[in-house]
Scaffold this motif. Sequence first.
Motif, PDB file in Angstrom:
ATOM      1  N   ALA A 125      -7.030  38.323  96.569  1.00 38.83           N
ATOM      2  CA  ALA A 125      -8.241  38.482  95.768  1.00 38.83           C
ATOM      3  C   ALA A 125      -9.338  37.540  96.245  1.00 38.83           C
ATOM      4  O   ALA A 125     -10.521  37.905  96.272  1.00 38.83           O
ATOM      5  CB  ALA A 125      -7.928  38.221  94.294  1.00 38.83           C
ATOM      6  N   ALA A 126      -8.956  36.330  96.653  1.00 39.61           N
ATOM      7  CA  ALA A 126      -9.946  35.365  97.147  1.00 39.61           C
ATOM      8  C   ALA A 126     -10.659  35.917  98.376  1.00 39.61           C
ATOM      9  O   ALA A 126     -11.887  35.811  98.505  1.00 39.61           O
ATOM     10  CB  ALA A 126      -9.260  34.040  97.484  1.00 39.61           C
ATOM     11  N   ARG A 127      -9.921  36.547  99.272  1.00 36.81           N
ATOM     12  CA  ARG A 127     -10.524  37.094 100.495  1.00 36.81           C
ATOM     13  C   ARG A 127     -11.464  38.257 100.170  1.00 36.81           C
ATOM     14  O   ARG A 127     -12.558  38.369 100.731  1.00 36.81           O
ATOM     15  CB  ARG A 127      -9.425  37.539 101.459  1.00 36.81           C
ATOM     16  N   ILE A 128     -11.040  39.109  99.245  1.00 32.31           N
ATOM     17  CA  ILE A 128     -11.864  40.277  98.901  1.00 32.31           C
ATOM     18  C   ILE A 128     -13.201  39.830  98.313  1.00 32.31           C
ATOM     19  O   ILE A 128     -14.263  40.333  98.693  1.00 32.31           O
ATOM     20  CB  ILE A 128     -11.102  41.181  97.905  1.00 32.31           C
ATOM     21  N   ILE A 129     -13.165  38.882  97.359  1.00 34.17           N
ATOM     22  CA  ILE A 129     -14.402  38.428  96.718  1.00 34.17           C
ATOM     23  C   ILE A 129     -15.258  37.637  97.700  1.00 34.17           C
ATOM     24  O   ILE A 129     -16.482  37.799  97.747  1.00 34.17           O
ATOM     25  CB  ILE A 129     -14.085  37.575  95.475  1.00 34.17           C
ATOM     26  N   ALA A 130     -14.634  36.776  98.498  1.00 35.28           N
ATOM     27  CA  ALA A 130     -15.399  35.967  99.447  1.00 35.28           C
ATOM     28  C   ALA A 130     -16.112  36.834 100.467  1.00 35.28           C
ATOM     29  O   ALA A 130     -17.216  36.508 100.924  1.00 35.28           O
ATOM     30  CB  ALA A 130     -14.476  34.973 100.144  1.00 35.28           C
ATOM     31  N   ALA A 131     -15.515  37.959 100.836  1.00 36.18           N
ATOM     32  CA  ALA A 131     -16.094  38.843 101.849  1.00 36.18           C
ATOM     33  C   ALA A 131     -17.421  39.461 101.410  1.00 36.18           C
ATOM     34  O   ALA A 131     -18.168  39.970 102.242  1.00 36.18           O
ATOM     35  CB  ALA A 131     -15.099  39.947 102.196  1.00 36.18           C
ATOM     36  N   GLU A 132     -17.716  39.390 100.116  1.00 37.61           N
ATOM     37  CA  GLU A 132     -18.979  39.927  99.631  1.00 37.61           C
ATOM     38  C   GLU A 132     -20.171  39.152 100.182  1.00 37.61           C
ATOM     39  O   GLU A 132     -21.261  39.696 100.303  1.00 37.61           O
ATOM     40  CB  GLU A 132     -19.008  39.893  98.101  1.00 37.61           C
ATOM     41  N   ASP A 133     -19.983  37.880 100.477  1.00 39.78           N
ATOM     42  CA  ASP A 133     -21.096  37.035 100.890  1.00 39.78           C
ATOM     43  C   ASP A 133     -20.870  36.309 102.207  1.00 39.78           C
ATOM     44  O   ASP A 133     -21.757  35.603 102.673  1.00 39.78           O
ATOM     45  CB  ASP A 133     -21.378  35.988  99.805  1.00 39.78           C
ATOM     46  N   VAL A 134     -19.706  36.456 102.804  1.00 38.59           N
ATOM     47  CA  VAL A 134     -19.393  35.742 104.036  1.00 38.59           C
ATOM     48  C   VAL A 134     -19.232  36.743 105.175  1.00 38.59           C
ATOM     49  O   VAL A 134     -18.567  37.769 105.018  1.00 38.59           O
ATOM     50  CB  VAL A 134     -18.086  34.922 103.869  1.00 38.59           C
ATOM     51  N   ALA A 135     -19.840  36.418 106.296  1.00 37.28           N
ATOM     52  CA  ALA A 135     -19.756  37.302 107.466  1.00 37.28           C
ATOM     53  C   ALA A 135     -18.301  37.427 107.926  1.00 37.28           C
ATOM     54  O   ALA A 135     -17.531  36.467 107.827  1.00 37.28           O
ATOM     55  CB  ALA A 135     -20.612  36.743 108.595  1.00 37.28           C
ATOM     56  N   PRO A 136     -17.904  38.607 108.453  1.00 36.84           N
ATOM     57  CA  PRO A 136     -16.510  38.801 108.879  1.00 36.84           C
ATOM     58  C   PRO A 136     -16.033  37.732 109.846  1.00 36.84           C
ATOM     59  O   PRO A 136     -14.879  37.294 109.776  1.00 36.84           O
ATOM     60  CB  PRO A 136     -16.530  40.188 109.526  1.00 36.84           C
ATOM     61  N   GLY A 137     -16.899  37.318 110.749  1.00 37.26           N
ATOM     62  CA  GLY A 137     -16.492  36.325 111.719  1.00 37.26           C
ATOM     63  C   GLY A 137     -16.306  34.931 111.138  1.00 37.26           C
ATOM     64  O   GLY A 137     -15.741  34.052 111.791  1.00 37.26           O
ATOM     65  N   GLU A 138     -16.783  34.717 109.917  1.00 35.54           N
ATOM     66  CA  GLU A 138     -16.665  33.404 109.275  1.00 35.54           C
ATOM     67  C   GLU A 138     -15.651  33.394 108.138  1.00 35.54           C
ATOM     68  O   GLU A 138     -15.352  32.329 107.586  1.00 35.54           O
ATOM     69  CB  GLU A 138     -18.022  32.985 108.715  1.00 35.54           C
ATOM     70  N   LEU A 139     -15.117  34.559 107.808  1.00 37.07           N
ATOM     71  CA  LEU A 139     -14.247  34.651 106.636  1.00 37.07           C
ATOM     72  C   LEU A 139     -12.951  33.870 106.818  1.00 37.07           C
ATOM     73  O   LEU A 139     -12.510  33.157 105.904  1.00 37.07           O
ATOM     74  CB  LEU A 139     -13.932  36.123 106.333  1.00 37.07           C
ATOM     75  N   ASP A 140     -12.328  33.980 107.996  1.00 38.08           N
ATOM     76  CA  ASP A 140     -11.076  33.252 108.218  1.00 38.08           C
ATOM     77  C   ASP A 140     -11.286  31.746 108.118  1.00 38.08           C
ATOM     78  O   ASP A 140     -10.433  31.021 107.586  1.00 38.08           O
ATOM     79  CB  ASP A 140     -10.492  33.609 109.589  1.00 38.08           C
ATOM     80  N   ALA A 141     -12.413  31.271 108.640  1.00 43.78           N
ATOM     81  CA  ALA A 141     -12.694  29.842 108.557  1.00 43.78           C
ATOM     82  C   ALA A 141     -12.863  29.407 107.095  1.00 43.78           C
ATOM     83  O   ALA A 141     -12.417  28.322 106.706  1.00 43.78           O
ATOM     84  CB  ALA A 141     -13.952  29.506 109.357  1.00 43.78           C
TER      85      ALA A 141
END
Length: 456
Positions: A181-197
């Motif tokens: 759930a954290a990844r799904i919500i964070a992806a709303e505002d974070v670029a794909p290339g920065e999400l893992d970081a």
Amino acid sequence: MIRQNFSKTLMLATALATLGLTGCAGGIGGSKTASASDAATARADGNTDRAVSLAEQAVLAAPNDPAARAELGSSYLVAGRFASAQQALEEALVLGDVSPRTALRYALASIALGDNRAAIETLGEWRDAIAPADLGLAYALAGNPELGAQVMQNALRGGENTPTMRQNLAYAYALGGNWAAARIIAAEDVAPGELDARISEWARVARPEDYTARIANLLGVQPQADSGMPAQLALGGAPNADQMLAQAAAATAAAGPVTGELPPVDLLASSGAARSLAPLDAAVGARDKVSTDFDSTFAKADAKASATPKPAPKPAPAASFASAPVVQPIPARAAPAPMPVAAPKPAQASASAAREDLAGGTHLVQLGSYGSEADAKRGWAIFVKRHPQVASREQVITRAKVNGRIYYRLSAGNLAASSAQSLCRTVKAAGHGCIAWEQSRPLPGTLDAGRRVATR
């Protein structure tokens, strides 16, 4: 989608907003006294050392100004001095600061020290005044990510769908172990290339023991070794002669109708005027743009009891502050031949007298009168720091109505009559007010029997 830098997205909007505080004029050493607003300006400019210095000067000039102490705590917080920040912010609240920013910053400092209980209690008291994005993340950081997520979910459904709300909610999910759930919500505002970081950064400080690192990362500060604020800045420190004369003159000039209520334990006892709390600040709404600014162990006497055999020996307490010592039975055996009895040493006699002064009983000593139960509890914590001998007494908070107003009277309970009178003399000698009273004869205006908390 709106994409924001990690360090800005997770900043608590209310906690780090720049404070526009008004300092008190005065002079120290003949120079212009720094004000809390000067310190706030330095803090906003990133000049942390100067902010701390200016805030400390402001508190020295006006030790009972809650705004000055709030700014001092805020400056300590951005300096990474979490123990000092917690103390200064708590004292600001006790003095009557009614800003939710101060309450939230106190909660953050408490979390950084691992004091989640103090943080959660404070967040609960100020729940209606703190912005949901800030409140929810603070609950999560304090060890209750489920409640934090619920607060922010409700706000999202109510229309507060902002990047700050979404990213704080994602972080709360992460702290609760719900990484999907954290990844799904964070992806709303974070670029794909920065999400893992982003996820990796959260995971790096996700362990329960990483509480200091979590707050430091959130605020963008470096934690410092900190044993607390300087003693001369602590609330209740003795004022100099000029300050005492000025305070006495001001109290005399401003004297009006009195209620008979004691002032809070942290305030000077020269004024008998009742203390009232100003209304809380209005709740702060969601914000997309956030600012990047943002006891010691009690000594115990432990005097050894004399081992002199007597026909009917009185058990000696195990510690100097015990009111009801537990004596284990001794098996009967033949008594040895009487030995010469040495006269008690002066130190032993004085320690015994100190123990007798704190004997238990049905008397109490009122230490202050507050506008809320929460303030009374904070007042007790500060009073115990000043007079450690009451740490083992009962904390008693009674509601009273005087001249149409509700007060919360703070007393130390479970005292013998002589103990109550002795404690009251000690309190008065330190420049504060107190009232000794008997449990069966409540003070005028009392509405209930009081809430008792055993502190031993």
